[in-house]
Scaffold this active site. Structure first.
Site, PDB file in Angstrom:
ATOM      1  N   SER A   1       0.941  -1.286   0.434  1.00 34.73           N
ATOM      2  CA  SER A   1      -0.002  -0.147   0.068  1.00 34.73           C
ATOM      3  C   SER A   1       0.498   1.441  -0.194  1.00 34.73           C
ATOM      4  CB  SER A   1      -0.907   0.199   1.231  1.00 34.73           C
ATOM      5  OG  SER A   1       0.121  -0.151   2.505  1.00 34.73           O
TER       6      SER A   1
ATOM      7  N   THR B   1      -1.663   3.202   3.367  1.00 34.32           N
ATOM      8  CA  THR B   1      -0.965   4.731   3.422  1.00 34.32           C
ATOM      9  C   THR B   1      -0.057   4.747   4.749  1.00 34.32           C
ATOM     10  OG1 THR B   1      -2.802   5.700   2.995  1.00 34.32           O
ATOM     11  CG2 THR B   1      -1.007   7.252   3.524  1.00 34.32           C
TER      12      THR B   1
ATOM     13  N   THR C   1       1.967   7.301  -0.478  1.00 34.35           N
ATOM     14  CA  THR C   1       1.033   5.680  -0.503  1.00 34.35           C
ATOM     15  C   THR C   1       1.206   5.406  -1.638  1.00 34.35           C
ATOM     16  OG1 THR C   1      -1.713   4.677  -0.096  1.00 34.35           O
ATOM     17  CG2 THR C   1      -1.537   7.171  -0.647  1.00 34.35           C
TER      18      THR C   1
ATOM     19  N   ARG D   1      -7.241   8.521 -10.298  1.00 36.93           N
ATOM     20  CA  ARG D   1      -7.675   8.818  -9.176  1.00 36.93           C
ATOM     21  C   ARG D   1      -6.466   8.788  -8.016  1.00 36.93           C
ATOM     22  NH1 ARG D   1      -6.395   6.556  -3.339  1.00 36.93           N
ATOM     23  NH2 ARG D   1      -9.182   6.637  -2.770  1.00 36.93           N
ATOM     24  N   VAL D   2      -6.929  10.262  -7.202  1.00 36.21           N
ATOM     25  CA  VAL D   2      -5.893  10.664  -6.335  1.00 36.21           C
ATOM     26  C   VAL D   2      -6.988  10.472  -5.336  1.00 36.21           C
ATOM     27  CG1 VAL D   2      -4.570  12.881  -5.673  1.00 36.21           C
ATOM     28  CG2 VAL D   2      -4.564  12.544  -7.953  1.00 36.21           C
ATOM     29  N   GLY D   3      -6.565  10.419  -3.884  1.00 36.56           N
ATOM     30  CA  GLY D   3      -6.802   9.969  -2.951  1.00 36.56           C
ATOM     31  C   GLY D   3      -6.441  11.446  -2.152  1.00 36.56           C
ATOM     32  N   ASP D   4      -6.455  11.061  -0.237  1.00 37.77           N
ATOM     33  CA  ASP D   4      -6.237  11.864   0.777  1.00 37.77           C
ATOM     34  C   ASP D   4      -4.891  12.523   0.699  1.00 37.77           C
ATOM     35  OD1 ASP D   4      -6.749   9.882   1.872  1.00 37.77           O
ATOM     36  OD2 ASP D   4      -6.090  10.244   2.914  1.00 37.77           O
TER      37      ASP D   4
ATOM     38  N   THR E   1      -5.314   8.062   7.300  1.00 41.16           N
ATOM     39  CA  THR E   1      -5.457   6.949   7.205  1.00 41.16           C
ATOM     40  C   THR E   1      -6.699   6.825   6.715  1.00 41.16           C
ATOM     41  OG1 THR E   1      -4.488   4.613   6.681  1.00 41.16           O
ATOM     42  CG2 THR E   1      -5.036   5.806   9.011  1.00 41.16           C
TER      43      THR E   1
ATOM     44  N   GLY F   1      -9.281   7.794   1.071  1.00 44.00           N
ATOM     45  CA  GLY F   1      -8.810   9.125   0.986  1.00 44.00           C
ATOM     46  C   GLY F   1     -10.664   9.605   0.457  1.00 44.00           C
TER      47      GLY F   1
HETATM   48  N1  GLY Z   1      -5.577   7.088   2.066  1.00 39.22           N
HETATM   49  C1  GLY Z   1      -5.014   6.591   0.849  1.00 39.22           C
HETATM   50  C2  GLY Z   1      -6.259   6.969  -0.260  1.00 39.22           C
HETATM   51  O1  GLY Z   1      -7.122   6.459   0.237  1.00 39.22           O
HETATM   52  O2  GLY Z   1      -5.518   6.773  -1.610  1.00 39.22           O
END
Ligand code: GLY
Length: 327
Positions: A85, A188, A206, A216-219, A239, A242
């Site tokens: 991850s 993450t 992450t 796609r982009v996360g938090d 974590t 996201g």
């Molecule tokens: N927390 C990691 C993600 O959602 O990409």
């Protein structure tokens, strides 16, 4: 002079005279009750936080920099071949391509991040380069990769690790696109640290949601979602899924709740409650966890589902602690 102008002039003068008195009454926002001999306090998400914390403490002993510590700490996880991850060995998107997100921040408001970046082994160091060497906060995709090349970062061959390839081949049999995260009890790595003077820094890195849509982009690279640090108050990192964290600006929310007087634990619990209220429809499939520290060195952690843990280290101890959860 009209009565109104006289009044305004008097009020301004009055407030200027009153200011020094007022500022004496304010608490010293930059003070910390920690002593120099206490050394740094380092916190990071999940059990991969244990070796990461150890690397961070080692770096801190060498340079005395909390920023160096949080960068080097998570670099350890970015290199861990067993970790699916974080880093280039992480699980790919549904096209079979691994893309990485990372952010870094210090308590004076300096921050940098990279999103949707390919072939760079250490996105956290690239995020630090964005912070220190560009006028920007965030670079994404091919632009981030080009910046990495310009800064002399090695570009890796685009190839899945044997473990990730095996998992991806298995997933492709059904290609069931279901954004469930933390199923392997880790995700993450978010790391937050404070030195004895109360200087704070944080990092977050992450490979994101497994089998996500390409792009796609996360938090994690979003300042305020996956990470937020403010020397006046404290720091928080996140974590988990996201999308659910971005919806509530999770890390920023926690720091602001602490600014209003909540303890780190109360702030993390309130953030989870907020997250649940904004993600009700899918909540049984969502895991998210928060980790926070305030200027007094108090720590908080809370998650939506059971299973979240975090590692806490200082000069003498590095321990794994189970977080409480809402469900
Ligand atoms: N927390 C990691 C993600 O959602 O990409």
């Amino acid at each position: 002079m009209s009565q109104r102008r006289k009044f305004i002039k008097k009020s301004i003068l009055g407030s200027l005279i009153a200011l020094p008195t007022l500022s004496h009454a304010l608490p010293n926002l930059y003070s910390s009750p920690r002593k120099k001999e206490d050394g740094p306090l380092i916190l990071s998400t999940w059990n991969h936080g244990l070796p990461a914390n150890a690397a961070a403490i080692k770096k801190f002993k060498e340079t005395g920099s909390i920023l160096d510590a949080v960068e080097i700490g998570v670099k350890d996880t970015e290199l861990d071949l067993d970790n699916l991850s974080v880093g280039l060995q992480g699980l790919p998107d549904r096209e079979g391509i691994t893309t990485l997100d990372a952010s870094i921040m210090t308590g004076d408001g300096s921050c940098g991040s990279v999103a949707f970046v390919r072939q760079v082994k250490h996105p956290i160091s690239l995020a630090r380069a964005v912070m220190e060497k560009t006028p920007h906060v965030m670079l994404a995709g091919e632009g981030a990769r080009q910046f990495a090349i310009s800064q002399g970062f090695p570009i890796e061959e685009e190839k899945l690790s044997p473990k990730a390839q095996k998992a991806y081949d298995e997933w492709k049999k059904t290609s069931n696109y279901k954004p469930v995260i933390n199923i392997e009890n880790h995700d993450t790595i978010g790391m937050i640290g404070m030195d004895a003077q109360g200087n704070l820094a944080g990092s977050c890195t992450t490979s994101g949601l497994a089998y996500k849509m390409h792009g796609r982009v996360g938090d994690s690279p979003i300042i305020g979602a996956g990470l937020y640090v403010d020397n006046e108050v404290g720091a928080a990192t996140a974590t988990g899924l996201g999308e659910s964290i971005i919806r509530i600006c999770g890390s920023f929310l926690i720091v602001e709740l602490m600014r209003q007087g909540r303890t780190p634990q109360e702030a993390c619990e309130e953030a989870v409650r907020r997250l649940i209220s904004k993600n009700r429809k899918d909540i049984s499939n969502i895991q998210a966890g928060f980790l926070a520290i305030n200027k007094d060195g108090e720590v908080g952690a809370f998650a939506v589902q059971p299973g979240f843990n975090y590692a806490k280290a200082d000069l003498n101890k590095n321990e794994l602690i189970d977080s409480k959860s809402h469900f």
